[in-house]
Design a protein around this motif. Structure first.
Motif, PDB file in Angstrom:
ATOM      1  N   ASP A 296      -3.776  -9.571  -8.335  1.00 20.00           N
ATOM      2  CA  ASP A 296      -3.474  -8.798  -9.066  1.00 20.00           C
ATOM      3  C   ASP A 296      -4.031  -7.606  -9.182  1.00 20.00           C
ATOM      4  O   ASP A 296      -4.467  -6.402  -7.894  1.00 20.00           O
ATOM      5  CB  ASP A 296      -4.785  -9.536 -10.627  1.00 20.00           C
ATOM      6  CG  ASP A 296      -5.566  -9.755 -10.710  1.00 20.00           C
ATOM      7  OD1 ASP A 296      -6.561  -9.146  -9.688  1.00 20.00           O
ATOM      8  OD2 ASP A 296      -7.190 -10.180 -11.235  1.00 20.00           O
ATOM      9  N   VAL A 297      -3.968  -6.489 -10.311  1.00 21.51           N
ATOM     10  CA  VAL A 297      -4.107  -4.665 -10.024  1.00 21.51           C
ATOM     11  C   VAL A 297      -5.647  -5.029  -9.674  1.00 21.51           C
ATOM     12  O   VAL A 297      -5.711  -3.729  -9.266  1.00 21.51           O
ATOM     13  CB  VAL A 297      -3.550  -4.328 -11.732  1.00 21.51           C
ATOM     14  CG1 VAL A 297      -2.296  -4.441 -11.313  1.00 21.51           C
ATOM     15  CG2 VAL A 297      -4.049  -5.047 -12.473  1.00 21.51           C
TER      16      VAL A 297
ATOM     17  N   GLY B  85       3.583  -8.812 -16.000  1.00 20.72           N
ATOM     18  CA  GLY B  85       2.491  -7.598 -14.615  1.00 20.72           C
ATOM     19  C   GLY B  85       2.318  -7.587 -13.788  1.00 20.72           C
ATOM     20  O   GLY B  85       3.610  -7.373 -13.430  1.00 20.72           O
ATOM     21  N   LEU B  86       1.190  -6.649 -13.423  1.00 18.10           N
ATOM     22  CA  LEU B  86       1.843  -5.700 -12.063  1.00 18.10           C
ATOM     23  C   LEU B  86       0.888  -7.204 -11.398  1.00 18.10           C
ATOM     24  O   LEU B  86       0.049  -7.114 -11.275  1.00 18.10           O
ATOM     25  CB  LEU B  86       1.684  -4.428 -11.998  1.00 18.10           C
ATOM     26  CG  LEU B  86       1.724  -4.037 -10.749  1.00 18.10           C
ATOM     27  CD1 LEU B  86       2.937  -3.614  -9.989  1.00 18.10           C
ATOM     28  CD2 LEU B  86       0.619  -2.260 -10.640  1.00 18.10           C
ATOM     29  N   TYR B  87       1.437  -6.858 -10.047  1.00 18.97           N
ATOM     30  CA  TYR B  87       0.677  -7.505  -8.472  1.00 18.97           C
ATOM     31  C   TYR B  87       0.940  -6.799  -7.786  1.00 18.97           C
ATOM     32  O   TYR B  87       2.385  -6.421  -7.300  1.00 18.97           O
ATOM     33  CB  TYR B  87       1.313  -9.442  -8.737  1.00 18.97           C
ATOM     34  CG  TYR B  87       1.006 -10.248  -9.571  1.00 18.97           C
ATOM     35  CD1 TYR B  87      -0.390 -10.712  -9.924  1.00 18.97           C
ATOM     36  CD2 TYR B  87       1.530  -9.861 -10.502  1.00 18.97           C
ATOM     37  CE1 TYR B  87      -0.757 -11.156 -10.725  1.00 18.97           C
ATOM     38  CE2 TYR B  87       1.138 -10.784 -12.443  1.00 18.97           C
ATOM     39  CZ  TYR B  87       0.132 -11.309 -11.495  1.00 18.97           C
ATOM     40  OH  TYR B  87       0.136 -13.043 -13.346  1.00 18.97           O
ATOM     41  N   PHE B  88       0.075  -7.153  -5.684  1.00 21.68           N
ATOM     42  CA  PHE B  88       0.662  -6.747  -4.961  1.00 21.68           C
ATOM     43  C   PHE B  88       0.831  -7.773  -3.872  1.00 21.68           C
ATOM     44  O   PHE B  88      -0.041  -8.808  -4.050  1.00 21.68           O
ATOM     45  CB  PHE B  88      -0.827  -6.074  -4.727  1.00 21.68           C
ATOM     46  CG  PHE B  88      -0.918  -4.498  -5.417  1.00 21.68           C
ATOM     47  CD1 PHE B  88      -0.377  -3.625  -5.663  1.00 21.68           C
ATOM     48  CD2 PHE B  88      -1.698  -4.584  -6.329  1.00 21.68           C
ATOM     49  CE1 PHE B  88      -0.025  -2.239  -5.759  1.00 21.68           C
ATOM     50  CE2 PHE B  88      -1.801  -3.631  -7.226  1.00 21.68           C
ATOM     51  CZ  PHE B  88      -0.722  -2.145  -6.742  1.00 21.68           C
TER      52      PHE B  88
ATOM     53  N   THR C 257       2.894  -4.332  -0.915  1.00 20.41           N
ATOM     54  CA  THR C 257       3.949  -3.706  -2.157  1.00 20.41           C
ATOM     55  C   THR C 257       3.566  -4.835  -3.727  1.00 20.41           C
ATOM     56  O   THR C 257       3.093  -5.491  -3.837  1.00 20.41           O
ATOM     57  CB  THR C 257       5.797  -4.311  -1.596  1.00 20.41           C
ATOM     58  OG1 THR C 257       6.795  -3.695  -2.357  1.00 20.41           O
ATOM     59  CG2 THR C 257       5.307  -5.679  -1.471  1.00 20.41           C
ATOM     60  N   ARG C 258       4.571  -3.777  -4.401  1.00 21.03           N
ATOM     61  CA  ARG C 258       4.475  -4.371  -5.526  1.00 21.03           C
ATOM     62  C   ARG C 258       4.992  -5.313  -6.194  1.00 21.03           C
ATOM     63  O   ARG C 258       6.050  -5.111  -5.713  1.00 21.03           O
ATOM     64  CB  ARG C 258       4.565  -2.758  -6.356  1.00 21.03           C
ATOM     65  CG  ARG C 258       3.204  -1.905  -6.086  1.00 21.03           C
ATOM     66  CD  ARG C 258       3.421  -0.605  -7.297  1.00 21.03           C
ATOM     67  NE  ARG C 258       4.270  -0.249  -6.901  1.00 21.03           N
ATOM     68  CZ  ARG C 258       4.748   1.079  -6.446  1.00 21.03           C
ATOM     69  NH1 ARG C 258       3.640   2.063  -6.391  1.00 21.03           N
ATOM     70  NH2 ARG C 258       5.946   1.677  -5.937  1.00 21.03           N
ATOM     71  N   VAL C 259       5.133  -6.583  -7.098  1.00 18.24           N
ATOM     72  CA  VAL C 259       5.672  -6.997  -7.393  1.00 18.24           C
ATOM     73  C   VAL C 259       5.375  -6.742  -9.348  1.00 18.24           C
ATOM     74  O   VAL C 259       4.451  -7.117 -10.070  1.00 18.24           O
ATOM     75  CB  VAL C 259       5.528  -8.446  -7.319  1.00 18.24           C
ATOM     76  CG1 VAL C 259       6.686  -9.201  -7.618  1.00 18.24           C
ATOM     77  CG2 VAL C 259       5.970  -8.188  -5.857  1.00 18.24           C
ATOM     78  N   VAL C 260       6.102  -6.602  -9.568  1.00 18.99           N
ATOM     79  CA  VAL C 260       6.446  -6.703 -11.269  1.00 18.99           C
ATOM     80  C   VAL C 260       6.636  -8.655 -12.102  1.00 18.99           C
ATOM     81  O   VAL C 260       7.461  -9.036 -11.254  1.00 18.99           O
ATOM     82  CB  VAL C 260       6.916  -6.180 -11.902  1.00 18.99           C
ATOM     83  CG1 VAL C 260       7.297  -5.650 -13.237  1.00 18.99           C
ATOM     84  CG2 VAL C 260       6.291  -4.191 -11.429  1.00 18.99           C
TER      85      VAL C 260
ATOM     86  N   VAL D 250       7.869 -10.453 -14.358  1.00 16.93           N
ATOM     87  CA  VAL D 250       8.674 -10.042 -16.782  1.00 16.93           C
ATOM     88  C   VAL D 250       8.831 -11.753 -16.772  1.00 16.93           C
ATOM     89  O   VAL D 250       9.109 -12.771 -16.401  1.00 16.93           O
ATOM     90  CB  VAL D 250       9.970  -8.908 -16.215  1.00 16.93           C
ATOM     91  CG1 VAL D 250       9.846  -8.187 -16.332  1.00 16.93           C
ATOM     92  CG2 VAL D 250      10.969  -9.575 -15.330  1.00 16.93           C
TER      93      VAL D 250
END
Length: 68
Positions: free
Chosen positions: A15-16, A47-50, A62-65, A67
């Protein structure tokens, strides 16, 4: 993701805040391109995850969103 060869490799979802949500050993999948269900049957909150792929001393993030 893609692995150049079989060997120890780990995929983590963070998580962030940097807390580990999921981890999976993926080196046994062997060389080539692969797809992995990061939720693995669990619900991920939007939300935003890595995503971090670690293989030996090499690491990719890398980032993953997510939704709804």
């Amino acid at each position: 993701f893609s692995l150049p060869a079989a060997g120890d490799a780990r995929l983590q979802l963070l998580d962030v805040s940097g807390r580990q949500v999921m981890t999976r050993e993926v080196g046994s999948l062997g060389a080539g391109r692969h797809t992995v269900d990061l939720a693995a049957g669990r619900r991920l909150w939007p939300g935003l995850y890595f995503v971090r792929l670690t293989r030996g001393v090499n690491e990719r993030v890398t980032r993953v969103v997510v939704v709804e």
